[in-house]
Write an enzyme that holds these catalytic residues in place. Structure first.
Site, PDB file in Angstrom:
ATOM      1  N   SER A   1       0.834  -1.198   0.000  1.00  0.00           N
ATOM      2  CA  SER A   1       0.000   0.000   0.000  1.00  0.00           C
ATOM      3  C   SER A   1       0.871   1.251   0.000  1.00  0.00           C
ATOM      4  O   SER A   1       1.689   1.444  -0.906  1.00  0.00           O
ATOM      5  CB  SER A   1      -0.965  -0.037   1.187  1.00  0.00           C
TER       6      SER A   1
ATOM      7  N   ASP B   1      -9.999  -3.639  -5.404  1.00  0.00           N
ATOM      8  CA  ASP B   1      -9.178  -2.632  -4.745  1.00  0.00           C
ATOM      9  C   ASP B   1      -9.157  -1.375  -5.607  1.00  0.00           C
ATOM     10  O   ASP B   1      -8.856  -1.458  -6.805  1.00  0.00           O
ATOM     11  CB  ASP B   1      -7.751  -3.184  -4.569  1.00  0.00           C
TER      12      ASP B   1
ATOM     13  N   HIS C   1      -7.774  -5.286  -0.960  1.00  0.00           N
ATOM     14  CA  HIS C   1      -6.608  -4.546  -0.487  1.00  0.00           C
ATOM     15  C   HIS C   1      -6.232  -5.069   0.908  1.00  0.00           C
ATOM     16  O   HIS C   1      -7.089  -5.280   1.756  1.00  0.00           O
ATOM     17  CB  HIS C   1      -6.955  -3.063  -0.411  1.00  0.00           C
TER      18      HIS C   1
END
Length: 309
Positions: free
Chosen positions: A156, A251, A281
């Protein structure tokens, strides 16, 4: 493909809790909630040490994981940059994946507690991660590591920072980085109109609204085109380390991660891009609770083990 059944169950359970969203909380409370959300992982490793180094904005805390066997020393080294939108996350939230990577790849993991926004806005996180990477490279021998097998890993926002560090290292003429692993990375702070932002805007844990909240905490709009914030917007992506880019079907960040992989490949770099269908995610940290996600960590470990071969 449909959302994986275990993720469907997770989303139902979260919906039943009916609590406030992270973006509705004070930042301190959001950080504590994120810590509580991380699945416990107690993968044994040989040694775990906490230390600090001098950074551009003060002391940078590091947590260093060393494998349990001396058979393969000197070891590969992997820098670990945690996720959390540059706002939440710390050494503890990255502990599970750091342990799994250390044990699975037989490598030293240097996890970095970079400065967080909004107290420290762009480019503080990038500067800290680059400083920590330089320190680890300079201290490879003392750590028991092999400077020829040196990787950066992040998920991320940590994937953003891993990508950014490779660009900063290329521009600075070092340190030499052999590989980059980017799990569902944040790559573009300018374009929020991709199909995945539209199709996965809500209902899949990470929302488009949350991504705007993270970006607003981290970087003003006028600086987001800087490649240290948005690597996809770099004019030149040539001469970068081999990349493993992993994305999730459900995501908002899926399309920008895959666009970055395509741009890296077009610039002549070695790239493997894997979309994990049915996943959300965050899957890189879910191996201990959702077995179907384990191949993501296994692919990462395999890439680190293959360095220098």
């Amino acid at each position: 493909m449909p959302l994986h059944p275990e993720y469907e169950a997770m989303l139902r359970a979260l919906e039943e809790l009916d609590g406030p969203k992270i973006i509705e909380m004070a930042v301190a409370d959001a950080r504590e909630m994120f810590r509580m959300m991380q699945p416990p992982v107690e993968t044994p490793v040989g040694k775990v040490e906490n230390t600090t180094i001098d950074g551009p904005g003060g002391q940078i805390p590091l947590r260093i994981y060393t494998p349990s066997t001396d058979d393969d020393a000197p070891y590969p080294i992997a820098m670990m940059f945690h996720g959390g939108g540059w706002v939440i996350g710390d050494l503890d939230t990255a502990d599970g994946q750091s342990r799994e990577l250390c044990a699975g790849a037989g490598c030293i993991v240097v996890s970095v507690d970079y400065r967080l926004a909004p107290e420290h806005r762009f480019p503080a996180a990038a500067d800290d991660c680059f400083a920590a990477t330089c320190w680890a490279s300079e201290n490879c021998a003392a750590l028991g590591g092999d400077p020829a097998r040196f990787a950066v890993v992040g998920d991320s926002a940590g994937g953003n920072l891993a990508a950014v560090v490779t660009l900063m290292a290329r521009e600075a003429g070092g340190p030499a980085i052999s590989a980059q692993v980017l799990a569902y990375p944040v790559i573009d702070g300018v374009n929020f109109e991709t199909a995945s932002y539209r199709d996965c805007a809500e209902g899949y844990m990470l929302t488009a609204e949350a991504m705007h909240w993270f970006w607003d905490k981290y970087a003003d709009p006028e600086v987001r085109s800087d490649p240290r914030a948005s690597p996809l917007l770099a004019e030149d992506l040539s001469g970068l380390p081999a990349a493993l880019v992993m994305t999730a079907e459900y995501d908002p960040l899926r399309d920008e991660g895959e666009a970055y992989a395509a741009a890296l490949e077009a610039a002549g770099n070695t790239v493997e891009c894997v979309r994990f269908d049915g996943f959300l995610h965050g899957f890189f940290a879910h191996g201990s609770t959702i077995p179907a996600t384990r191949p993501a960590m296994e692919k990462t470990c395999a890439m680190i083990r293959s360095l220098g071969k």
